[in-house]
Design a protein around this motif. Structure first.
Motif, PDB file in Angstrom:
ATOM      1  N   GLU A 134      11.466   1.861 -26.689  1.00 25.03           N
ATOM      2  CA  GLU A 134      12.416   1.358 -25.688  1.00 25.03           C
ATOM      3  C   GLU A 134      11.711   1.075 -24.367  1.00 25.03           C
ATOM      4  N   ALA A 182      10.035   7.770 -27.297  1.00 23.82           N
ATOM      5  CA  ALA A 182      10.488   6.988 -26.130  1.00 23.82           C
ATOM      6  C   ALA A 182       9.727   5.669 -26.003  1.00 23.82           C
ATOM      7  N   ALA A 204      10.008  -2.173 -24.777  1.00 24.01           N
ATOM      8  CA  ALA A 204      10.916  -3.321 -24.786  1.00 24.01           C
ATOM      9  C   ALA A 204      11.332  -3.698 -23.366  1.00 24.01           C
ATOM     10  N   SER A 205      11.564  -2.697 -22.520  1.00 21.45           N
ATOM     11  CA  SER A 205      11.972  -3.057 -21.157  1.00 21.45           C
ATOM     12  C   SER A 205      10.817  -3.710 -20.401  1.00 21.45           C
ATOM     13  N   THR A 243      12.281  -3.281 -29.692  1.00 23.21           N
ATOM     14  CA  THR A 243      12.363  -1.843 -29.980  1.00 23.21           C
ATOM     15  C   THR A 243      12.239  -1.610 -31.483  1.00 23.21           C
ATOM     16  N   ARG A 244      12.990  -2.393 -32.266  1.00 27.12           N
ATOM     17  CA  ARG A 244      12.970  -2.208 -33.727  1.00 27.12           C
ATOM     18  C   ARG A 244      11.608  -2.536 -34.324  1.00 27.12           C
ATOM     19  N   THR A 296      15.314  -7.380 -26.367  1.00 25.29           N
ATOM     20  CA  THR A 296      15.150  -5.950 -26.084  1.00 25.29           C
ATOM     21  C   THR A 296      15.329  -5.132 -27.366  1.00 25.29           C
ATOM     22  N   VAL A 297      16.437  -5.411 -28.064  1.00 24.94           N
ATOM     23  CA  VAL A 297      16.743  -4.631 -29.274  1.00 24.94           C
ATOM     24  C   VAL A 297      15.686  -4.867 -30.354  1.00 24.94           C
ATOM     25  N   ARG A 299       9.270   0.296 -33.559  1.00 23.40           N
ATOM     26  CA  ARG A 299       9.559   1.477 -34.389  1.00 23.40           C
ATOM     27  C   ARG A 299       9.019   1.272 -35.802  1.00 23.40           C
ATOM     28  N   GLU A 328      19.038  -9.806 -24.425  1.00 24.30           N
ATOM     29  CA  GLU A 328      19.523  -8.570 -25.072  1.00 24.30           C
ATOM     30  C   GLU A 328      18.903  -8.430 -26.460  1.00 24.30           C
TER      31      GLU A 328
END
Ligand SMILES: Cc1cc2nc3c(=O)[nH]c(=O)nc-3n(C[C@H](O)[C@H](O)[C@H](O)COP(=O)(O)OP(=O)(O)OC[C@H]3O[C@@H](n4cnc5c(N)ncnc54)[C@H](O)[C@@H]3O)c2cc1C
Length: 293
Positions: free
Chosen positions: A248, A245, A251-252, A280-281, A276-277, A284, A273
């Motif tokens: 994400e 978790a 990112a927020s 996250t990437r 954010t994506v 990860r 947008e």
């Protein structure tokens, strides 16, 4: 269209190059790989009085590691760093090779230089983002000698004026990446392959033995007028479990503090947008490197 007329010099040393800049004044420009400068000249968006071509300063095309970190000479090309046998091939510096490979097409990477990218200071350029992520130190040499500028002070923003803290009579000679960055990751989105990205994100996570976040760095390009660190989010993430978790949630937190620019390439909302994506990437990818299980 052809460039306007200009004087052209090929100095033999850094001191000589600085002297040439002083001779020709603030309208002179340094020429390195020409991959950003020449298109501007050809479209007459820039009309320099003189070009000070650094091609003879071969000593600035080198990479070496010492007790302070990895030192990359300003004339090192993107391609010099991307090859598996290259000077940054060690896993500690793999992110440098990955970053180099993201820059434009091969012909651009064989001519364009790391110093040129930093001096150009495009707010979405990959090297500028990585420099901010890893707290790189940029060495500039001018008439009074050399000074070191940390990346967070070097990029000053793109609106109405210089995008960097470099003075008109200074030359970047070197960039120092101070600490190995084995878990760093940089990802980007560009609507056209091999073009400058719209937004890019970079992350570096270090884990504690209990699987929580011991330290984290997060940086974004294309979300402001210069590459920026998400320092509030970095602080908030330390001590959290590095579970699925986390990216994400992080990112927020990151985008909360952003007001991305609205311009001809993309709206502010779209950039948000993407931020954010991509955050996250990037997280990860960094977590996979930090804990490959
Ligand atoms: C089709 C295309 C795609 C591209 N894609 C990307 C991309 O994906 N990512 C990316 O980051 N860039 C991209 N670029 C831009 C380009 O690759 C880099 O900005 C470029 O490599 C800059 O380095 P250079 O050596 O060519 O600098 P130059 O073009 O020679 O110079 C750029 C600027 O920096 C100054 N300068 C150069 N070196 C120094 C120095 N040592 N000291 C002081 N000032 C200096 C110059 O005076 C000039 O203002 C692309 C360019 C093209 C044409």
């Amino acid at each position: 269209m052809r460039p306007t007329r200009f004087a052209y010099v090929q100095p033999e040393s850094v001191e000589d190059a600085v002297a040439c800049l002083r001779t020709h004044g603030p309208d002179a420009r340094v020429l390195a790989g020409g991959q950003s400068l020449l298109p501007l000249l050809n479209r007459r968006l820039l009309r320099p009085a003189a070009l000070v071509d650094l091609r003879r300063l071969t000593g600035l095309r080198k990479v070496r590691q010492d007790g302070s970190g990895l030192r990359i000479g300003a004339l090192t090309t993107h391609h010099d760093l991307e090859t598996p046998q290259g000077p940054a091939a060690h896993p500690d510096w793999a992110v440098l090779a990955q970053t180099a490979r993201l820059v434009g097409h091969l012909p651009i990477r064989t001519r364009g230089t790391v110093g040129g990218s930093l001096a150009h200071g495009d707010p979405v350029a990959e090297w500028c983002l990585l420099a901010v992520l890893l707290d790189a130190e940029i060495t500039a040499t001018g008439p009074d000698g050399s000074r070191t500028i940390t990346a967070d002070r070097f990029f000053t923003g793109a609106t109405n004026g210089p995008r960097t803290a470099l003075r008109w009579d200074e030359i970047i000679t070197e960039v120092l990446f101070p600490a190995p960055a084995p878990t760093s990751a940089l990802v980007e989105f560009s609507p056209q392959d091999k073009e400058l990205p719209l937004v890019a994100a970079a992350a570096e996570v270090r884990l504690a033995a209990d699987g929580t976040v011991a330290a984290v760095r997060l940086a974004l390009a294309g979300a402001a007028d210069r590459p920026v660190r998400a320092r509030a989010a970095e602080r908030a993430l330390v001590g959290r479990p590095a579970d699925t978790a986390l990216p994400e949630a992080a990112a927020s937190l990151v985008v909360r503090s952003l007001t991305p620019p609205d311009d001809a390439r993309a709206s502010s909302g779209y950039r948000r947008e993407l931020a954010t994506v991509l955050t996250t990437r990037a997280l990860r990818a960094s977590l996979r490197k930090a804990d490959p299980r």
